[in-house]
Structures are given as C-alpha cells and as structure tokens.
Motif scaffolding. Structure first.
Motif, PDB file in Angstrom:
ATOM      1  N   THR A   1     -23.180  38.966 -17.505  1.00  0.00           N
ATOM      2  CA  THR A   1     -24.112  37.923 -17.940  1.00  0.00           C
ATOM      3  C   THR A   1     -23.365  36.652 -18.331  1.00  0.00           C
ATOM      4  O   THR A   1     -23.968  35.576 -18.408  1.00  0.00           O
ATOM      5  N   ARG A   2     -22.049  36.777 -18.570  1.00  0.00           N
ATOM      6  CA  ARG A   2     -21.255  35.616 -18.951  1.00  0.00           C
ATOM      7  C   ARG A   2     -20.191  35.285 -17.913  1.00  0.00           C
ATOM      8  O   ARG A   2     -19.188  34.644 -18.223  1.00  0.00           O
TER       9      ARG A   2
ATOM     10  N   GLU B   1     -19.152  31.704 -17.774  1.00  0.00           N
ATOM     11  CA  GLU B   1     -18.187  31.297 -18.793  1.00  0.00           C
ATOM     12  C   GLU B   1     -16.771  31.719 -18.405  1.00  0.00           C
ATOM     13  O   GLU B   1     -15.796  30.995 -18.649  1.00  0.00           O
TER      14      GLU B   1
ATOM     15  N   PHE C   1     -16.106  38.579 -21.174  1.00  0.00           N
ATOM     16  CA  PHE C   1     -15.987  37.386 -22.000  1.00  0.00           C
ATOM     17  C   PHE C   1     -14.791  36.543 -21.546  1.00  0.00           C
ATOM     18  O   PHE C   1     -13.848  37.044 -20.928  1.00  0.00           O
ATOM     19  N   ARG C   2     -14.806  35.275 -21.906  1.00  0.00           N
ATOM     20  CA  ARG C   2     -13.754  34.353 -21.501  1.00  0.00           C
ATOM     21  C   ARG C   2     -12.415  34.662 -22.154  1.00  0.00           C
ATOM     22  O   ARG C   2     -11.368  34.242 -21.645  1.00  0.00           O
TER      23      ARG C   2
END
Length: 378
Positions: free
Chosen positions: A352-353, A356, A330-331
C-alpha cells in the motif's frame, strides 16, 4: 538416516529418489541443506551460464556466488593464488568468503563436477558435506577420507529425478500439498535496458538465493556474489539491516587495517579470520578486547576503538543490488539499504506504500525494479 532434526529423533526416507550417498550418513538437516543448496546452484548455473556454488547452513545459504574474480584479500586469506575466474573453484571461494563466520561447518553445493583443485580446498576448511553432479576420478575417495571418514559426499543429477510438480509436507499430523515454485525468475525482470548485464546477473543471483532462503529474506549481491544475506526475520527492515551489516563487514575486511592485521605465530587461519571479523564489525566482548590487545598490540586496539575509518570505508561501497523475497512495506527499508552501497533494489512491489518506497529510491538515486513475484520459502 543417521537421525532426524536432533540426535534423539529417528528418521528415514519414505518416498522419492534423492541424491546418491557416496560416503557418510546424512541427518535430516544435512539432507534438507543439500537438496535446497543443489537446487539453488543448478538454477543459478542455468540462468547465468557460469559455474555456481553455495555455502548452506540450517536450510539457508550463508553465501552464494557464480564463477568470477577472487580478489587479493580473499586469495590471501584462503591461501589460494591464481584461481581461474571461470572455474568452479572460484565460485565456491567467493561463496564461502561472503560470510565465513556463518559458513563454518557448512554444506557445500556445486553446480558442476568437483575437480581436484576444489576438492583439495574443501579438505582444508571446516565443512560437513558436499553435493555435486559428479566428481573427477579419485576425488570422491579423497573427500570421503575427510573427518576421519565421516564426511558426507552426495552426488545428484542435473535435475533430481525425485522432483515433482507438487510437494507435500507433514506438520503435526496435517499433510499439506502445494505446487512447487517453478516461476521463471529471469522473466520477472524487465528486459528494457534499465538493468545492465552485470546488474541483471546480480539481480538473478539475488532472487534465486532468496528463493532458497528462509523468509523473510533480503539478499545483497555484488559482482556475481551474495555478500550479505538477511534470513528468517519477522520484519523486513531487520532483514535489510542484517544483510547490510554482513555486506559492511565483508567490505571492511578489505580495509588495510583489517587485512593487514599482524600475523600471530601459531594462529590458524580460522582463528585469524574470526579476529578480523570481530575487528571489522566492532563486535568484541570485554574479554575478547583484552585478548585482542595482548595478541595484536595497542596500535591495533586504538584502530579498533576509532569509529571514523569504518564509516569512511563503508561510504566507498557501491554497486550493490538488493533483492527482497517480499514487498518492501515502508521507505525505511530503502533508506537503510542506501547506507550500504545499494544502487539497485529489486522487489515484488504491491505494498500500500510502494509509491513511498519508489519515491525514497528516486531521492537516493537508487534504481527501483518491481517484479510482481513473491518468493517466500519455509
């Protein structure tokens, strides 16, 4: 062996040729620390061409560094002056200074033979063992006298003869075999000029440190030293925050308030260091605060209570490279890293991110590098 993981467990080596025991009796944890630590420093030396050292505790590094400048704060704290920046000695001082609270009672690994200067320093700090590829004349005997003759002195070849292409582990009666992790870390980094030489060296050191750190792990490196290691967390953002908080404390120890904390008659180096770390990290208990005020006075207490100088000084930390043994999911990992002076992030990518994560790095002006190489270690 002296005993297994705990004193109530017996242990012995069944197979393989390990390091030579010059003095002392290793426990299983001593042995695991020594083997992993030595592999780390030998790989770091080979990859960078500079003497390398690590301070190991409970099968993870507390600090790791290659030879380089020992700044004035570290030189004064450890009472060493004029340390040659190309020396084996400088590498260990820098490695131990990264997180000296965690290095208390460490296993020391050095990539080159131990000289007398380094040995004399080792005799002044609380450590349990040393492993190196050799010792200057008389040095091993001097170290063997440490801790009333129980100090563990190990000698290993450049490449341990017992290392095989595959490794096995028995867990609750199940034997598991896998390939040893021999991936070339340098080849995983881009060679397109996106990383200057200093940053590339920091990235290599960080990735090698992560390779021998219990997963999940994140490593912050700066100027050839790991200044914050977040090891063994169940989620990656806690790894980032832990590594960041250690790097922050390391940097705050260089603030004049902390470095200039008054000397107390009769107080030893380690006790003074502990007070500096508590002061820098704003982590005292009520009882410690009362004792701190009695020892260092009301002005120091007022400085401790004032949050502004810590935030202001942390904002001046920059040039930090963050490496991660697994992808950033995550970011928020990037956003937390940005608060601790991180200017380059090196991670496997592939989440998947990841798009981001890349975008968050771009917004914060952080160089983002994907290696495609996961480095989990258990």
């Amino acid at each position: 062996m002296r005993y297994g993981m705990n004193p109530h467990q017996q242990a012995r080596i069944l197979d393989g040729v390990g390091p030579r025991v010059i003095n002392g009796e290793p426990s299983v944890i001593n042995y695991l620390d020594a083997l992993n630590a030595f592999a780390l420093v030998r790989e770091a030396d080979t990859a960078t061409g500079r003497p390398s050292a690590t301070s190991f505790k409970h099968v993870s590094p507390a600090g790791a560094a290659i030879a380089g400048d020992v700044d004035t704060v570290a030189a004064d704290l450890w009472r060493v002056q004029g340390v040659a920046p190309t020396s084996m000695f400088s590498a260990y001082v820098r490695a131990r200074d990264a997180d000296p609270k965690s290095s208390f009672g460490d296993v020391v690994a050095l990539s080159r033979p131990v000289d007398r200067e380094t040995a004399q320093f080792l005799r002044t700090v609380i450590c349990d063992a040393v492993i190196a590829p050799g010792y200057e004349d008389g040095v091993a005997a001097e170290l063997s006298a440490k801790r009333s003759g129980s100090f563990l002195v190990l000698e290993a070849d450049d490449i341990l003869p017992g290392v095989r292409g595959r490794e096995r582990r028995d867990v609750h009666g199940v034997t598991i075999e896998q390939d040893r992790d021999t991936a070339d870390i340098a080849l995983a980094l881009p060679d397109d000029g996106s990383l200057d030489l200093a940053t590339r060296t920091d990235a290599i050191l960080g990735l090698l440190t992560a390779r021998y750190t219990q997963s999940n792990s994140v490593v912050f490196t700066r100027a050839g030293a790991a200044i914050g290691i977040g090891a063994g967390q169940q989620n990656r953002v806690d790894c980032v925050r832990l590594a960041g908080s250690k790097a922050r404390t390391w940097w705050l120890r260089r603030h004049p308030f902390v470095d200039g904390l008054a000397s107390v008659v009769g107080m030893g180096r380690q006790d003074r260091l502990n007070w500096q770390i508590r002061f820098a990290g704003h982590e005292m208990t009520r009882g410690q605060l009362e004792e701190f005020t009695q020892l260092f006075g009301t002005e120091a207490r007022a400085q401790y209570d004032d949050p502004t100088w810590r935030d202001a000084h942390t904002a001046t930390l920059d040039g930090v490279t963050m490496t991660s043994d697994g992808y950033l999911p995550f970011r928020d990992n990037v956003e937390h890293a940005g608060e601790f002076g991180v200017t380059t992030i090196v991670e496997p990518g592939g989440s998947t991110r990841t798009a981001e994560v890349v975008d968050a790095a771009r917004i914060l002006g952080i160089t983002h590098v994907q290696t495609g190489l996961r480095l989990f270690h258990h």
